[in-house]
Write an enzyme that holds these catalytic residues in place. Structure first.
Site, mmCIF file in Angstrom:
data_model
loop_
_atom_site.group_PDB
_atom_site.id
_atom_site.type_symbol
_atom_site.label_atom_id
_atom_site.label_comp_id
_atom_site.label_asym_id
_atom_site.label_seq_id
_atom_site.Cartn_x
_atom_site.Cartn_y
_atom_site.Cartn_z
ATOM 1 N N ASP A 155 36.117 48.920 43.259
ATOM 2 C CA ASP A 155 36.778 47.795 43.917
ATOM 3 C C ASP A 155 36.009 47.408 45.177
ATOM 4 O O ASP A 155 35.737 48.263 46.029
ATOM 5 C CB ASP A 155 38.218 48.203 44.267
ATOM 6 C CG ASP A 155 39.063 47.035 44.747
ATOM 7 O OD1 ASP A 155 38.751 45.880 44.385
ATOM 8 O OD2 ASP A 155 40.054 47.284 45.468
ATOM 9 N N HIS A 156 35.656 46.146 45.305
ATOM 10 C CA HIS A 156 34.918 45.630 46.464
ATOM 11 C C HIS A 156 33.665 46.451 46.764
ATOM 12 O O HIS A 156 33.447 46.902 47.891
ATOM 13 C CB HIS A 156 35.824 45.551 47.697
ATOM 14 C CG HIS A 156 36.798 44.429 47.637
ATOM 15 N ND1 HIS A 156 36.455 43.128 47.902
ATOM 16 C CD2 HIS A 156 38.105 44.417 47.288
ATOM 17 C CE1 HIS A 156 37.522 42.354 47.730
ATOM 18 N NE2 HIS A 156 38.524 43.107 47.349
ATOM 19 N N HIS A 175 43.149 39.180 43.963
ATOM 20 C CA HIS A 175 43.238 40.345 44.841
ATOM 21 C C HIS A 175 44.439 40.188 45.763
ATOM 22 O O HIS A 175 44.973 39.104 45.934
ATOM 23 C CB HIS A 175 41.958 40.477 45.683
ATOM 24 C CG HIS A 175 40.790 40.994 44.916
ATOM 25 N ND1 HIS A 175 40.233 42.232 45.150
ATOM 26 C CD2 HIS A 175 40.070 40.453 43.907
ATOM 27 C CE1 HIS A 175 39.224 42.428 44.322
ATOM 28 N NE2 HIS A 175 39.097 41.354 43.555
#
Length: 287
Positions: free
Chosen positions: A84-85, A207
């Site tokens: 994630d990210h 998100h």
């Protein structure tokens, strides 16, 4: 066995529902989400931020733990393990560690640099059968020390990234990480509709799913969102249930201090929240 998120998200886009990405922080978190996905017969994406990966002793440890738990718990629904990210370096590290899905967040780079770095990662992920998420327009709030104001992405820039062959695209539409402030104006559906028009069948990602009203979640799914990320909400219910257990003095009774007992209420709270979100997203019985 871990799988790429591509098939589950392609089905979600076509079926007008969304698959939840639920971020994991430790063994209890992972177990709770996997068991709930199995109970709901829902595909699931386990999200791991770089900070959480470090906390859990590195990406290789996380991949080994999740793979072993899928086998030990007899999980048969599709499970993707997703960075994630991710930074450019983090994305490459997770590819080597055994993740089945990667996010490269190049939204803080100039668009041309975002395109070049994403293009390279598309080639690597395709060669290995991994799914790849890219981002245009920074998501607001704070994620592992990275602070964004909640931008709205440029639809033309979204098309440039989508055309590179990524699996899914996160486009900023005014959403933020963490708890939404009282004066938050809501999602920009005009931006989402414009991005959807430019990117066609590309699964879109929302998100900051915590705190967005249910009606806005449903509308976002109608407009092409196929993956919704949830993290803060699970943290909040886990903390509240654990606080209640201690404030009621249950840790002082018998062997209530045993971590398996101490952490049980929070784990059950996560399971209930994940089930609630899977029902809202429409992914129940879609495995």
């Amino acid at each position: 066995m871990l799988v790429s998120a591509q098939e589950m998200l392609t089905k979600a886009k076509a079926g007008h529902y969304a698959v939840g990405q639920f971020n994991i922080n430790n063994l209890e978190w992972t177990k709770a989400i996997l068991l709930t996905a199995q109970e709901c017969n829902s595909p699931v994406i386990l999200g791991v931020s770089e900070g959480a990966g470090k906390y859990m002793c590195g990406f290789k440890t996380v991949a080994a733990m999740v793979s072993a738990m899928v086998e030990s718990l007899n999980i048969t629904v599709p499970v993707a393990l997703h960075l994630d990210h991710g930074t450019y370096e983090g994305a490459k590290a997770c590819i080597e560690a055994g993740f089945s899905s990667i996010m490269f967040d190049g939204s803080h780079y100039p668009i041309d640099e975002n395109v070049e770095k994403t293009k390279e990662l598309v080639a690597i992920c395709k060669a290995r059968g991994l799914s790849l998420e890219a981002e245009v327009g920074a998501i607001g709030g704070e994620e592992d020390g990275v602070v964004g104001m909640g931008e709205c992405a440029d639809p033309d820039e979204c098309k440039r990234i989508a055309d590179l062959g990524v699996t899914m695209l996160a486009a900023g539409i005014g959403n933020i990480h963490g708890v939404y402030p009282a004066n938050w104006p809501g999602l920009s559906f005009s931006t989402l509709a414009a991005v959807q028009e430019k990117t066609g069948t590309m699964p879109l990602v929302l998100h900051g799913g915590t705190g967005i009203p249910d009606d806005q979640i449903r509308k976002a799914i109608d407009l092409g969102v196929s993956k919704i990320n949830v993290n803060t909400e699970c943290q909040l219910v886990f903390a509240a249930a654990t606080r209640k257990y201690i404030e009621e003095g249950k840790d002082l009774k018998g062997k209530g201090f045993d971590p398996r007992k101490l952490l049980a209420p929070g784990t059950e709270a996560i399971k209930a929240k994940v089930k609630e979100k899977m029902e809202l997203f429409g992914s129940v019985n879609k495995a």
